[in-house]
Design an enzyme around this catalytic site. Structure first.
Site, short mmCIF file in Angstrom:
data_model
loop_
_atom_site.label_atom_id
_atom_site.label_comp_id
_atom_site.label_asym_id
_atom_site.label_seq_id
_atom_site.Cartn_x
_atom_site.Cartn_y
_atom_site.Cartn_z
N LYS A 275 0.82 -1.29 0.11
CA LYS A 275 -0.09 -0.10 0.13
C LYS A 275 0.88 1.34 -0.09
O LYS A 275 0.17 2.42 0.25
CB LYS A 275 -1.01 0.12 1.07
CG LYS A 275 -1.88 -1.14 1.28
CD LYS A 275 -2.62 -1.59 0.16
CE LYS A 275 -3.36 -0.88 -0.77
NZ LYS A 275 -3.55 -1.12 -2.07
N ARG B 245 -8.19 4.40 -3.37
CA ARG B 245 -9.70 4.23 -2.65
C ARG B 245 -9.97 5.13 -1.93
O ARG B 245 -9.12 5.85 -1.21
CB ARG B 245 -9.82 2.71 -1.93
CG ARG B 245 -9.49 1.44 -2.88
CD ARG B 245 -9.94 0.40 -1.79
NE ARG B 245 -9.90 -0.93 -2.67
CZ ARG B 245 -8.94 -1.98 -2.40
NH1 ARG B 245 -7.89 -1.65 -2.03
NH2 ARG B 245 -9.13 -3.08 -3.31
N SER C 8 -5.07 2.37 4.90
CA SER C 8 -5.22 1.88 3.32
C SER C 8 -5.37 0.28 3.13
O SER C 8 -6.07 -0.29 2.57
CB SER C 8 -3.97 2.37 2.68
OG SER C 8 -4.05 1.70 1.31
P1 A3P Z 1 -4.94 4.00 -1.33
O1 A3P Z 1 -5.81 2.85 -2.35
O2 A3P Z 1 -5.23 3.80 -0.07
O3 A3P Z 1 -5.00 5.36 -1.97
P2 A3P Z 1 0.31 -0.30 -3.69
O4 A3P Z 1 0.21 -0.13 -5.08
O5 A3P Z 1 1.53 -0.61 -3.18
O6 A3P Z 1 -0.93 -1.40 -3.06
O7 A3P Z 1 -0.23 1.19 -2.97
C1 A3P Z 1 -1.54 1.48 -3.25
C2 A3P Z 1 -1.40 3.12 -3.08
O8 A3P Z 1 -0.70 3.73 -4.15
C3 A3P Z 1 -3.00 3.63 -3.23
O9 A3P Z 1 -3.37 3.45 -1.78
C4 A3P Z 1 -2.71 5.06 -3.56
O10 A3P Z 1 -2.55 6.23 -2.57
C5 A3P Z 1 -1.07 5.18 -4.02
N1 A3P Z 1 -1.03 5.62 -5.12
C6 A3P Z 1 0.40 6.21 -5.66
N2 A3P Z 1 0.42 6.66 -6.62
C7 A3P Z 1 -0.88 6.59 -7.44
C8 A3P Z 1 -1.53 6.87 -8.50
N3 A3P Z 1 -0.67 7.50 -9.43
N4 A3P Z 1 -2.61 6.12 -8.94
C9 A3P Z 1 -3.27 5.50 -7.86
N5 A3P Z 1 -2.78 5.22 -6.63
C10 A3P Z 1 -1.51 5.76 -6.47
#
Ligand code: A3P
Length: 352
Positions: A109, A317, A198
């Protein structure tokens, strides 16, 4: 769009990924608001083995583990397609499969999918789309199996993968070092409190019946004792996990990417990553635009396409509202560990 322009297609593979990262720790590992029993950021030496022990589940633990089991694997999304396109099949014949020279090892996350998707725009990066989970779940399958998951590369191209659970897997540092001591390691870190929320949000999206974030956070709400055995909390104790990696890798072989800056300044963070990987700075601010509907930066052109591309709906999300008092208590809990992490990495991530 041709290969020379950097928008390439590639062979992607996906494997079934069973996993449970439900490490439990004894009460003495946990830190309460009024007491710190046997563990401080400065005295972890005795702690690591305990932290990753599996202990019998209580009813609450069972609820947590059940929830974690549902979400331990990143949801498969358009970012990790199942099968190669006809064009990628054509190109997959050239080059050879190599073990990764660089791995995004964490954190769950943190923004790991965004980083990998952005990096794949670079013509000298080839990455497997799905998370291989080799060093945590499939190590017994052997390096030949692992290499076979990788896309083919030409001379000068870097092979990469991302599996965020490696960062919190005790065996991973030694195993990756045994593969190659020269492996470059990238960790995307994010404010551990928002990271925990998250993580919980992801679990909740799959299991709407799980207990509240507030109830899972505490071992004992009235004393304020945090349940550090809940993986959503445990993953965010970055300094502790980092200690294990530093026994096997020099700090210079690790890059810490700010999950916050990856959103506010993706080109800036990608600049650092390209430098670290010894790549020409090809990914710049020209590659990104801010998508107001998504609320995140997106690619003007995704790899292998001429169309704009945002990450899927499982990334970015809306988080549930969490009791501010619980958030405050968690901030207090993480503060010394964050400070230690800033000291270890030489970088203040500004979470406090
Ligand atoms: P949230 O869904 O809580 O906002 P991972 O890919 O390691 O699972 O991380 C998910 C998180 O990446 C998301 O957490 C979001 O905040 C973050 N993120 C960073 N850059 C992003 C982007 N360009 N588009 C969507 N999410 C992004």
């Amino acid at each position: 769009m041709g290969i020379a322009h950097g928008w390439r297609v590639q062979l992607l593979q996906r494997k079934p990924l069973p996993q449970t990262l439900a490490a439990r720790c004894p009460t003495s590992c946990c830190v309460g608001s009024t007491q710190t029993v046997g563990w401080s950021p400065m005295s972890w030496q005795a702690f690591p083995r305990l932290l990753f022990q599996t202990v019998p589940a209580t009813p609450l633990a069972a609820a947590q583990e059940k929830a974690e089991g549902a979400t331990s694997q990143e949801e498969q999304s358009p970012e990790a397609p199942d099968s190669p396109s006809p064009i990628s099949s054509f190109f997959s014949g050239s080059g050879s499969k190599q073990l990764p020279q660089a791995i995004i090892i964490g954190v769950k996350k943190g923004g790991t999918r965004a980083l990998l998707e952005f990096l794949r725009v670079h013509p000298d990066v080839r990455a497997v789309g799905a998370e291989p989970h080799f060093f945590d779940r499939s190590y017994d399958k052997g390096l030949a199996w692992y290499r076979d998951l990788m896309p083919r590369t030409l001379d000068g191209q870097i092979t990469m993968e991302k599996t965020p659970s490696y960062f919190v897997t005790r065996e991973a540092p030694a195993r990756i070092s045994a593969m190659s001591k020269d492996t470059k390691l990238i960790v995307v870190v994010r404010d551990p409190v928002t990271r925990a929320i998250s993580d919980y949000t992801q679990t909740l999206s799959k299991r709407p019946d799980i207990p509240t974030f507030e109830s899972l956070t505490f071992k004992n709400r009235s004393t304020g004792l945090i349940d550090t055995s809940w993986s959503a909390i445990q993953i965010g104790i970055y300094a502790k996990h980092l200690e294990h990696w530093l026994r096997h890798f020099p700090l210079s072989q690790m890059l810490f990417v700010s999950g916050e800056r990856l959103i506010s300044d993706p080109a800036g963070e990608l600049g650092r990553v390209q430098d670290f990987l010894g790549l020409k700075r090809i990914i710049t601010d020209k590659h990104f635009y801010f998508n107001k509907t998504k609320g995140f930066p997106c690619l003007k052109k995704a790899e292998g396409s001429s169309k704009p591309h945002c990450l899927g709906k499982t990334k970015g999300r809306t988080h549930p509202d969490i009791d501010p008092e619980v958030v405050r208590r968690l901030r207090e809990f993480y503060r010394p560990f964050n400070r230690k992490f800033y000291q270890m990495t030489g970088h203040d991530f500004g979470w406090d």
